[in-house]
Design an enzyme around this catalytic site. Structure first.
Site, PDB file in Angstrom:
ATOM      1  N   ASN A   1       0.885  -1.166   0.000  1.00  0.00           N
ATOM      2  CA  ASN A   1       0.000   0.000   0.000  1.00  0.00           C
ATOM      3  C   ASN A   1       0.925   1.219   0.000  1.00  0.00           C
ATOM      4  OD1 ASN A   1      -2.852   0.817   2.155  1.00  0.00           O
ATOM      5  ND2 ASN A   1      -2.605   1.077  -0.016  1.00  0.00           N
TER       6      ASN A   1
ATOM      7  N   ASN B   1      -6.944  10.343  -0.131  1.00  0.00           N
ATOM      8  CA  ASN B   1      -6.983   9.238  -1.075  1.00  0.00           C
ATOM      9  C   ASN B   1      -6.413   9.672  -2.416  1.00  0.00           C
ATOM     10  OD1 ASN B   1      -8.408   7.230   0.570  1.00  0.00           O
ATOM     11  ND2 ASN B   1     -10.165   8.621   0.409  1.00  0.00           N
TER      12      ASN B   1
ATOM     13  N   CYS C   1      -5.842   6.150   7.781  1.00  0.00           N
ATOM     14  CA  CYS C   1      -5.489   4.989   6.962  1.00  0.00           C
ATOM     15  C   CYS C   1      -4.446   4.204   7.744  1.00  0.00           C
ATOM     16  CB  CYS C   1      -4.942   5.429   5.604  1.00  0.00           C
ATOM     17  SG  CYS C   1      -4.186   4.099   4.646  1.00  0.00           S
TER      18      CYS C   1
ATOM     19  N   ASN D   1     -14.659   0.152   2.133  1.00  0.00           N
ATOM     20  CA  ASN D   1     -13.601  -0.700   1.597  1.00  0.00           C
ATOM     21  C   ASN D   1     -14.097  -2.141   1.661  1.00  0.00           C
ATOM     22  OD1 ASN D   1     -12.023   1.576   1.400  1.00  0.00           O
ATOM     23  ND2 ASN D   1     -10.550   0.970   2.963  1.00  0.00           N
TER      24      ASN D   1
ATOM     25  N   GLU E   1     -10.416  -0.787  -2.551  1.00  0.00           N
ATOM     26  CA  GLU E   1     -10.378   0.389  -1.677  1.00  0.00           C
ATOM     27  C   GLU E   1     -11.083   1.578  -2.297  1.00  0.00           C
ATOM     28  OE1 GLU E   1      -7.019   2.686   1.052  1.00  0.00           O
ATOM     29  OE2 GLU E   1      -6.580   0.778   0.069  1.00  0.00           O
ATOM     30  N   ARG E   2     -12.043   2.134  -1.566  1.00  0.00           N
ATOM     31  CA  ARG E   2     -12.717   3.345  -2.022  1.00  0.00           C
ATOM     32  C   ARG E   2     -11.703   4.491  -2.007  1.00  0.00           C
ATOM     33  NH1 ARG E   2     -16.520   5.838   2.840  1.00  0.00           N
ATOM     34  NH2 ARG E   2     -14.790   6.392   4.210  1.00  0.00           N
TER      35      ARG E   2
ATOM     36  N   CYS F   1      -4.311  -3.405   3.175  1.00  0.00           N
ATOM     37  CA  CYS F   1      -5.193  -2.490   3.906  1.00  0.00           C
ATOM     38  C   CYS F   1      -5.056  -2.792   5.391  1.00  0.00           C
ATOM     39  CB  CYS F   1      -6.640  -2.646   3.445  1.00  0.00           C
ATOM     40  SG  CYS F   1      -7.774  -1.499   4.273  1.00  0.00           S
ATOM     41  N   GLY F   2      -4.475  -1.873   6.139  1.00  0.00           N
ATOM     42  CA  GLY F   2      -4.208  -2.112   7.556  1.00  0.00           C
ATOM     43  C   GLY F   2      -5.457  -2.234   8.400  1.00  0.00           C
ATOM     44  N   THR F   3      -6.346  -1.226   8.316  1.00  0.00           N
ATOM     45  CA  THR F   3      -7.563  -1.306   9.121  1.00  0.00           C
ATOM     46  C   THR F   3      -8.483  -2.405   8.600  1.00  0.00           C
ATOM     47  OG1 THR F   3      -8.482   0.517   7.816  1.00  0.00           O
ATOM     48  CG2 THR F   3      -7.492   1.077   9.939  1.00  0.00           C
TER      49      THR F   3
END
Length: 283
Positions: A14, A67, A76, A185, A206-207, A216-218
């Site tokens: 990412n 973004n 993020c 997401n 991912e939006r 994607c971490g979260t």
């Protein structure tokens, strides 16, 4: 802004363009300029854009995150890991610091040892809930929705991760009415395989990028929370990003509340660059 220095960072694939906020400010960057610098053909190329600005409080740095489409977002996960490492590298904060985001003040730290890793402490959140009113596609077991320290996330349990058409199915779900008005997401996750080294592999639409990103971490936190709620794992756990790097998640759960959440992963400096001429689309 010709001649402005930037830093290209990656967190498990990412990637982000990051600026030192002592030399620029968010007010200088329109959505069009952010889109231009994040463009992978005519700009630097990135999933997101970050400005790091020291706060008055000792050891605190504000992360302004945008973004790739130029829209601002409160937080993020992988950008936070990258921001923690770069803040320490640039002398903006010590190894243990506070990252100030739109989602709150997050304790974070650069980790010792190989891999240029960092760790962030996320805010408590409610366990994701199952969404029964979204029709399942072939190979999908269940769909869950919630927030896990950042943007809204949907978690889709699938039988064959590599068989998922992330671009098409992810776009379909990202705009589904069940996730209105802001969308979500979309994270696809499947059981560990020998190829994943015993880790839970995941992929993300991912939006704000409007396509698949390599991590994607979260989203990893959301996947771990769903799987723990189903009794399929006990944290701490490692998830494997599509970029091939592990994201480590640990937390405790009391009822429907997920607390003491820590996310660890890569925050690696790829290169340091200087913006070119205006007709290159980045100024």
């Amino acid at each position: 802004m010709n001649g402005a220095v930037f830093y290209k960072m990656t967190g498990s694939g990412n990637d982000f363009v990051v600026f030192d906020g002592r030399h620029t400010s968010p007010a200088e960057w329109t959505a069009a300029r952010i889109q231009a610098i994040c463009d992978r053909r005519h700009g630097v190329g990135a999933d997101g854009f970050v400005i790091l600005t020291p706060e008055d409080a000792p050891g605190a740095v504000r992360m302004h995150f945008f973004n790739a489409d130029g829209s601002e977002a409160p937080m993020c996960g992988n950008a936070s890991l990258c921001s923690t490492r770069l803040s320490w590298r640039l002398g903006l904060a010590p190894a243990e610091m506070t990252l100030v985001t739109g989602a709150g003040h997050l304790p974070s730290r650069s980790l010792e040892g190989p891999g240029e890793r960092a760790e962030i402490h996320l805010a408590d959140f409610s366990a994701p809930r199952q969404v029964p009113d979204v029709a399942l596609a072939p190979g999908e077991e269940s769909i869950w929705f919630g927030k896990s320290g950042g943007p809204p996330h949907a978690v889709v349990l699938v039988a064959d991760l590599q068989g998922v058409d992330v671009a098409a199915r992810g776009r379909e779900l990202r705009y589904h009415p069940a996730f209105a008005p802001g969308g979500a997401n979309i994270n696809f996750v499947s059981a560990p395989t020998p190829a994943s080294g015993g880790r839970w592999p995941m992929r993300t639409y991912e939006r704000g990028v409007e396509g698949e990103t390599l991590a994607c971490g979260t989203g990893a936190v959301g996947c771990a929370a769903v799987l723990a709620g189903l009794g399929r794992l006990t944290p701490p756990v490692e998830l494997l990003s599509q970029g091939g790097y592990p994201l480590s998640v640990r937390f405790t759960r009391a009822g429907a509340i997920i607390s003491d959440v820590w996310l660890a992963g890569e925050g690696r400096l790829v290169f340091r660059g200087v913006l070119g001429e205006a007709d290159h689309g980045v100024d």
